[in-house]
Design a protein around this motif. Structure first.
Motif, mmCIF file in Angstrom:
data_model
loop_
_atom_site.group_PDB
_atom_site.id
_atom_site.type_symbol
_atom_site.label_atom_id
_atom_site.label_comp_id
_atom_site.label_asym_id
_atom_site.label_seq_id
_atom_site.Cartn_x
_atom_site.Cartn_y
_atom_site.Cartn_z
ATOM 1 N N HIS A 45 0.800 -1.286 -0.029
ATOM 2 C CA HIS A 45 0.052 0.084 0.008
ATOM 3 C C HIS A 45 1.024 1.149 0.025
ATOM 4 O O HIS A 45 0.770 2.146 -0.706
ATOM 5 N N ALA A 46 1.821 1.277 0.817
ATOM 6 C CA ALA A 46 2.814 2.550 0.824
ATOM 7 C C ALA A 46 3.448 2.312 -0.573
ATOM 8 O O ALA A 46 3.623 3.669 -0.761
ATOM 9 N N ILE A 47 3.934 1.645 -0.957
ATOM 10 C CA ILE A 47 4.936 1.665 -2.388
ATOM 11 C C ILE A 47 3.635 2.280 -3.549
ATOM 12 O O ILE A 47 3.937 3.011 -4.287
ATOM 13 N N GLU A 48 2.479 1.872 -3.218
ATOM 14 C CA GLU A 48 1.557 2.021 -4.303
ATOM 15 C C GLU A 48 1.277 3.637 -4.307
ATOM 16 O O GLU A 48 1.119 4.496 -5.016
ATOM 17 N N LEU A 49 1.141 4.083 -3.270
ATOM 18 C CA LEU A 49 0.966 5.596 -2.694
ATOM 19 C C LEU A 49 2.076 6.366 -3.042
ATOM 20 O O LEU A 49 1.948 7.511 -3.858
ATOM 21 N N GLY A 50 3.400 5.774 -3.034
ATOM 22 C CA GLY A 50 4.507 6.429 -3.517
ATOM 23 C C GLY A 50 4.656 6.568 -4.947
ATOM 24 O O GLY A 50 5.186 7.510 -5.375
ATOM 25 N N ARG A 51 3.968 5.670 -5.587
ATOM 26 C CA ARG A 51 4.435 5.556 -7.126
ATOM 27 C C ARG A 51 3.369 6.791 -7.632
ATOM 28 O O ARG A 51 3.531 7.147 -8.857
ATOM 29 N N ARG A 52 2.301 6.944 -6.913
ATOM 30 C CA ARG A 52 1.346 8.394 -7.407
ATOM 31 C C ARG A 52 1.503 9.682 -6.898
ATOM 32 O O ARG A 52 1.116 10.552 -7.503
ATOM 33 N N CYS A 53 3.040 9.766 -6.481
ATOM 34 C CA CYS A 53 3.537 11.155 -5.789
ATOM 35 C C CYS A 53 3.915 11.886 -7.080
ATOM 36 O O CYS A 53 4.548 11.511 -8.049
ATOM 37 N N ARG A 92 9.202 18.522 -4.696
ATOM 38 C CA ARG A 92 10.234 18.805 -3.562
ATOM 39 C C ARG A 92 9.736 18.075 -2.453
ATOM 40 O O ARG A 92 8.535 17.886 -2.184
ATOM 41 N N VAL A 93 10.479 17.540 -1.361
ATOM 42 C CA VAL A 93 10.278 16.575 -0.480
ATOM 43 C C VAL A 93 9.303 17.460 0.596
ATOM 44 O O VAL A 93 8.361 17.171 1.288
ATOM 45 N N GLU A 94 9.719 18.710 0.436
ATOM 46 C CA GLU A 94 8.761 19.631 1.662
ATOM 47 C C GLU A 94 7.572 19.764 1.173
ATOM 48 O O GLU A 94 6.668 20.177 2.307
ATOM 49 N N GLU A 95 7.273 19.716 -0.026
ATOM 50 C CA GLU A 95 5.729 19.624 -0.648
ATOM 51 C C GLU A 95 4.975 18.338 -0.525
ATOM 52 O O GLU A 95 3.881 18.400 -0.664
ATOM 53 N N CYS A 96 5.514 17.458 -0.297
ATOM 54 C CA CYS A 96 5.063 16.115 -0.451
ATOM 55 C C CYS A 96 4.013 15.745 0.604
ATOM 56 O O CYS A 96 4.353 15.812 1.763
ATOM 57 N N VAL A 97 2.834 15.475 0.257
ATOM 58 C CA VAL A 97 1.829 14.914 1.014
ATOM 59 C C VAL A 97 2.026 13.609 2.025
ATOM 60 O O VAL A 97 1.732 13.375 2.901
ATOM 61 N N LEU A 98 3.141 12.645 1.149
ATOM 62 C CA LEU A 98 3.469 11.541 1.956
ATOM 63 C C LEU A 98 4.213 11.768 3.219
ATOM 64 O O LEU A 98 3.830 11.098 3.954
ATOM 65 N N THR A 99 5.144 12.642 3.089
ATOM 66 C CA THR A 99 5.727 12.857 4.199
ATOM 67 C C THR A 99 5.066 13.720 5.430
ATOM 68 O O THR A 99 5.346 13.527 6.748
ATOM 69 N N ALA A 100 4.171 14.392 5.169
ATOM 70 C CA ALA A 100 3.171 15.189 5.788
ATOM 71 C C ALA A 100 2.400 13.995 6.599
ATOM 72 O O ALA A 100 2.079 14.424 7.851
ATOM 73 N N LYS A 101 1.929 12.745 5.918
ATOM 74 C CA LYS A 101 1.138 12.017 6.664
ATOM 75 C C LYS A 101 2.081 10.924 7.404
ATOM 76 O O LYS A 101 1.495 10.101 8.206
ATOM 77 N N GLY A 102 3.307 11.127 7.500
ATOM 78 C CA GLY A 102 4.167 10.187 8.109
ATOM 79 C C GLY A 102 4.424 8.866 7.602
ATOM 80 O O GLY A 102 4.631 8.023 8.293
ATOM 81 N N GLY A 103 4.220 8.902 6.211
ATOM 82 C CA GLY A 103 4.547 7.792 5.354
ATOM 83 C C GLY A 103 3.467 6.676 5.408
ATOM 84 O O GLY A 103 3.187 5.762 5.269
#
Length: 128
Positions: A105-113, A117-128
Protein backbone atom coordinates in the motif's frame (compact mmCIF):
# COMPACT_ATOMS: atom_id res chain seq x y z
CA UNK A 1 16.79 -53.36 7.17
CA UNK A 2 18.66 -52.05 4.13
CA UNK A 3 21.85 -50.07 4.81
CA UNK A 4 22.58 -47.08 2.61
CA UNK A 5 25.70 -45.04 1.96
CA UNK A 6 25.54 -41.27 2.17
CA UNK A 7 25.74 -41.17 -1.63
CA UNK A 8 22.73 -43.46 -1.95
CA UNK A 9 20.72 -41.37 0.52
CA UNK A 10 21.68 -38.30 -1.49
CA UNK A 11 20.55 -39.88 -4.77
CA UNK A 12 17.23 -41.06 -3.31
CA UNK A 13 16.37 -37.78 -1.61
CA UNK A 14 17.96 -35.20 -3.90
CA UNK A 15 19.79 -33.70 -0.92
CA UNK A 16 23.53 -33.10 -1.30
CA UNK A 17 25.85 -35.17 0.85
CA UNK A 18 27.18 -31.97 2.45
CA UNK A 19 23.61 -31.07 3.48
CA UNK A 20 23.10 -34.52 5.01
CA UNK A 21 26.30 -34.10 7.02
CA UNK A 22 25.22 -30.59 8.04
CA UNK A 23 21.79 -31.73 9.28
CA UNK A 24 23.49 -34.54 11.16
CA UNK A 25 25.95 -32.08 12.79
CA UNK A 26 23.03 -29.77 13.70
CA UNK A 27 21.33 -32.61 15.54
CA UNK A 28 18.36 -32.78 13.20
CA UNK A 29 19.17 -36.08 11.52
CA UNK A 30 20.45 -38.93 13.66
CA UNK A 31 24.10 -39.87 13.40
CA UNK A 32 24.38 -43.02 11.31
CA UNK A 33 26.44 -45.97 12.36
CA UNK A 34 29.96 -46.11 10.96
CA UNK A 35 31.61 -48.98 9.16
CA UNK A 36 35.34 -48.42 8.60
CA UNK A 37 34.72 -44.70 9.16
CA UNK A 38 31.97 -44.52 6.54
CA UNK A 39 28.38 -43.58 7.24
CA UNK A 40 25.81 -46.35 6.97
CA UNK A 41 22.19 -45.24 7.21
CA UNK A 42 19.23 -47.51 7.63
CA UNK A 43 16.43 -46.95 5.14
CA UNK A 44 14.30 -45.10 7.73
CA UNK A 45 16.42 -42.02 6.98
CA UNK A 46 14.66 -41.57 3.61
CA UNK A 47 11.21 -40.56 4.98
CA UNK A 48 12.93 -38.51 7.67
CA UNK A 49 14.82 -36.49 5.04
CA UNK A 50 11.60 -36.13 3.02
CA UNK A 51 9.86 -34.72 6.10
CA UNK A 52 12.78 -32.35 6.72
CA UNK A 53 12.57 -31.11 3.11
CA UNK A 54 8.79 -30.69 3.34
CA UNK A 55 9.15 -28.67 6.55
CA UNK A 56 11.82 -26.45 4.96
CA UNK A 57 9.58 -25.80 1.93
CA UNK A 58 6.78 -24.87 4.34
CA UNK A 59 9.05 -22.20 5.83
CA UNK A 60 10.07 -23.84 9.08
CA UNK A 61 13.47 -22.89 10.47
CA UNK A 62 16.11 -25.45 11.40
CA UNK A 63 15.30 -24.83 15.05
CA UNK A 64 11.62 -25.54 14.41
CA UNK A 65 12.46 -28.67 12.41
CA UNK A 66 14.73 -29.85 15.21
CA UNK A 67 11.81 -29.34 17.60
CA UNK A 68 9.52 -31.31 15.26
CA UNK A 69 11.93 -34.25 15.28
CA UNK A 70 13.29 -34.09 18.82
CA UNK A 71 11.35 -31.53 20.86
CA UNK A 72 8.43 -33.69 21.87
CA UNK A 73 7.97 -36.85 23.87
CA UNK A 74 8.49 -39.95 21.72
CA UNK A 75 4.86 -40.83 22.45
CA UNK A 76 3.63 -37.59 20.81
CA UNK A 77 2.16 -38.46 17.39
CA UNK A 78 3.59 -36.65 14.38
CA UNK A 79 0.25 -35.01 13.61
CA UNK A 80 0.10 -33.46 17.07
CA UNK A 81 3.68 -32.19 16.64
CA UNK A 82 2.73 -30.60 13.31
CA UNK A 83 -0.35 -28.93 14.75
CA UNK A 84 1.65 -27.46 17.60
CA UNK A 85 4.30 -26.00 15.33
CA UNK A 86 1.79 -25.00 12.65
CA UNK A 87 -0.20 -22.77 15.03
CA UNK A 88 2.85 -20.60 15.71
CA UNK A 89 3.99 -20.64 12.07
CA UNK A 90 0.55 -19.60 10.82
CA UNK A 91 0.50 -16.65 13.25
CA UNK A 92 3.95 -15.67 11.99
CA UNK A 93 2.76 -15.90 8.37
CA UNK A 94 -0.34 -13.81 9.10
CA UNK A 95 1.89 -11.08 10.57
CA UNK A 96 4.18 -11.29 7.53
CA UNK A 97 1.22 -11.03 5.15
CA UNK A 98 -0.15 -8.02 7.05
CA UNK A 99 3.25 -6.32 6.91
CA UNK A 100 3.62 -7.07 3.20
CA UNK A 101 0.13 -5.67 2.56
CA UNK A 102 1.00 -2.43 4.39
CA UNK A 103 4.30 -2.20 2.47
CA UNK A 104 2.53 -2.71 -0.86
CA UNK A 105 0.00 0.00 0.00
CA UNK A 106 2.79 2.45 0.91
CA UNK A 107 4.65 1.73 -2.32
CA UNK A 108 1.50 2.19 -4.39
CA UNK A 109 0.90 5.55 -2.69
CA UNK A 110 4.48 6.55 -3.41
CA UNK A 111 4.12 5.66 -7.08
CA UNK A 112 1.33 8.21 -7.39
CA UNK A 113 3.44 11.01 -5.89
CA UNK A 114 3.72 13.97 -8.22
CA UNK A 115 5.45 16.35 -5.84
CA UNK A 116 8.40 18.41 -7.01
CA UNK A 117 10.10 18.76 -3.60
CA UNK A 118 10.25 16.76 -0.38
CA UNK A 119 8.99 19.74 1.62
CA UNK A 120 5.77 19.77 -0.44
CA UNK A 121 5.17 16.02 -0.42
CA UNK A 122 1.89 14.95 1.10
CA UNK A 123 3.30 11.49 1.83
CA UNK A 124 5.85 12.88 4.29
CA UNK A 125 3.21 15.14 5.87
CA UNK A 126 1.20 12.03 6.70
CA UNK A 127 4.19 10.32 8.26
CA UNK A 128 4.49 7.78 5.45
Amino acid sequence: MEELTIGEVSRRTGLRTSALRYYEAEGILPAPRRVNGRRRYDSSIIPMVALLQFAKHAGFTLSEIRKLFHGFSVETPLGERWRSLARAKLEELDQLINRATRMKHAIELGRRCGCARVEECVLTAKGG
